[in-house]
Write an enzyme that holds these catalytic residues in place. Sequence first.
Site, PDB file in Angstrom:
ATOM      1  N   CYS A  55      -7.270   6.577  11.531  1.00 24.91           N
ATOM      2  CA  CYS A  55      -7.838   7.919  11.455  1.00 24.91           C
ATOM      3  C   CYS A  55      -9.291   7.948  11.907  1.00 24.91           C
ATOM      4  CB  CYS A  55      -7.680   8.490  10.046  1.00 24.91           C
ATOM      5  SG  CYS A  55      -9.014   8.112   8.913  1.00 24.91           S
ATOM      6  N   SER A  70     -12.727   7.962   0.186  1.00 23.85           N
ATOM      7  CA  SER A  70     -12.299   8.620  -1.053  1.00 23.85           C
ATOM      8  C   SER A  70     -13.390   8.613  -2.128  1.00 23.85           C
ATOM      9  CB  SER A  70     -11.028   7.949  -1.591  1.00 23.85           C
ATOM     10  OG  SER A  70     -11.161   6.546  -1.630  1.00 23.85           O
ATOM     11  N   SER A 116      -9.048   0.714  -2.703  1.00 21.84           N
ATOM     12  CA  SER A 116      -9.241   1.548  -1.516  1.00 21.84           C
ATOM     13  C   SER A 116      -9.247   0.676  -0.268  1.00 21.84           C
ATOM     14  CB  SER A 116     -10.559   2.328  -1.615  1.00 21.84           C
ATOM     15  OG  SER A 116     -10.901   2.899  -0.371  1.00 21.84           O
ATOM     16  N   SER A 117      -8.234   0.843   0.570  1.00 18.24           N
ATOM     17  CA  SER A 117      -8.115   0.030   1.784  1.00 18.24           C
ATOM     18  C   SER A 117      -9.306   0.221   2.708  1.00 18.24           C
ATOM     19  CB  SER A 117      -6.821   0.383   2.526  1.00 18.24           C
ATOM     20  OG  SER A 117      -6.718  -0.324   3.740  1.00 18.24           O
ATOM     21  N   ASN A 118      -9.669   1.466   2.985  1.00 19.54           N
ATOM     22  CA  ASN A 118     -10.747   1.695   3.951  1.00 19.54           C
ATOM     23  C   ASN A 118     -12.095   1.225   3.425  1.00 19.54           C
ATOM     24  OD1 ASN A 118     -12.544   4.315   3.269  1.00 19.54           O
ATOM     25  ND2 ASN A 118     -10.480   4.658   2.494  1.00 19.54           N
ATOM     26  N   HIS A 174       0.851  -1.189   0.000  1.00 20.39           N
ATOM     27  CA  HIS A 174       0.000   0.000   0.000  1.00 20.39           C
ATOM     28  C   HIS A 174       0.889   1.244   0.000  1.00 20.39           C
ATOM     29  CE1 HIS A 174      -2.892   3.025   1.351  1.00 20.39           C
ATOM     30  NE2 HIS A 174      -3.847   2.186   0.991  1.00 20.39           N
ATOM     31  N   GLU A 215       0.635   4.159   1.286  1.00 22.34           N
ATOM     32  CA  GLU A 215       0.834   4.787   2.593  1.00 22.34           C
ATOM     33  C   GLU A 215       1.903   4.046   3.389  1.00 22.34           C
ATOM     34  OE1 GLU A 215      -1.302   5.302   6.888  1.00 22.34           O
ATOM     35  OE2 GLU A 215      -2.644   5.312   5.144  1.00 22.34           O
TER      36      GLU A 215
END
Length: 320
Positions: free
Chosen positions: A197, A269, A225-227, A124, A126
Amino acid sequence: MKILLANPRGFCAGVSRAVETVEKVLEVEKSPVYVRHEVVHNKVVVDSLKKKGVVFVKEVDEVPDDAVCIFSAHGVSLKVEEAAAKKNLVLYDATCPLVTKVHRGVRLASNNDAECILIGHKGHPEVQGTMGQYRSKKGAIYLIESEEDLNKLTIKDPDNLYYATQTTLSVDETQGIIQALKDKYPNIKGPKKEDICYATQNRQTAIKAMLKHIDVLVVVGSQNSSNSNRLKELATLAGIDAYLVDNPKDVDKLWFDNKKVCGVSAGASAPEYLVQQIISQISKVCSTEVEVEEFEGIKEEVYFPLPRLLKQKIGTGKVE
């Protein structure tokens, strides 16, 4: 069929800041404007910015010297920052401030020659940026994704050890890994507050609260998208059919056969207009009007200011 809309959903403060940064830079700088990596992990948002003239690149090596470049919300490594400096780029950093906070913790561990354990997903962007904050030759940084990974670790000095986490992980899973870390290494240090977050936590909390009221879940978000994937997983783990979609054309009528209540949420996102398009498509494929109800949840009032250089350019109206 009824649709329950999760709250909060969609854009978080970090994503809003990143997207606005790109749009404002397009206004104050001469084209072309380059962005390293997808500014946020959403295909619709990225495609929209491409149409406005943004050039997305994988590495700063692809950006011409002295050009305008933006770092994505996911953050970058020290090595990437140094490469950008050598090319004399006009640089706007759209890294989410919450990711920057994680970076500071890892750099502090590195400066203290402490070994560092990062909880996150391999590959990832990030995670790559956060791993790249560590420079100590005396210590080391290790990436783990599970308690099983933790069991394989060999730490040189358990009394000089730090941990950090990717910001978009599953809250429940991460808490378990952190507890396992503390059990194994009682003197391990970490952030005063978990790095996951606020938006990731709030969206997961909203899904959990809604699960007992729905029999299918549609998450608006892209596959990378991870989240968004973590939101889908929450429903799947609870035995509820769940689907991740970022294009209305991908909505399938079969998803809603014999279903009475469909939950709809969106990753951090995913823009709200896309959520509304997905809802319209659900109604269309079901060949009936759907009742849409907002499911009450946490109200978010977080705001992150634009990068300093961009605020200066907007304030003066100058393009240098």
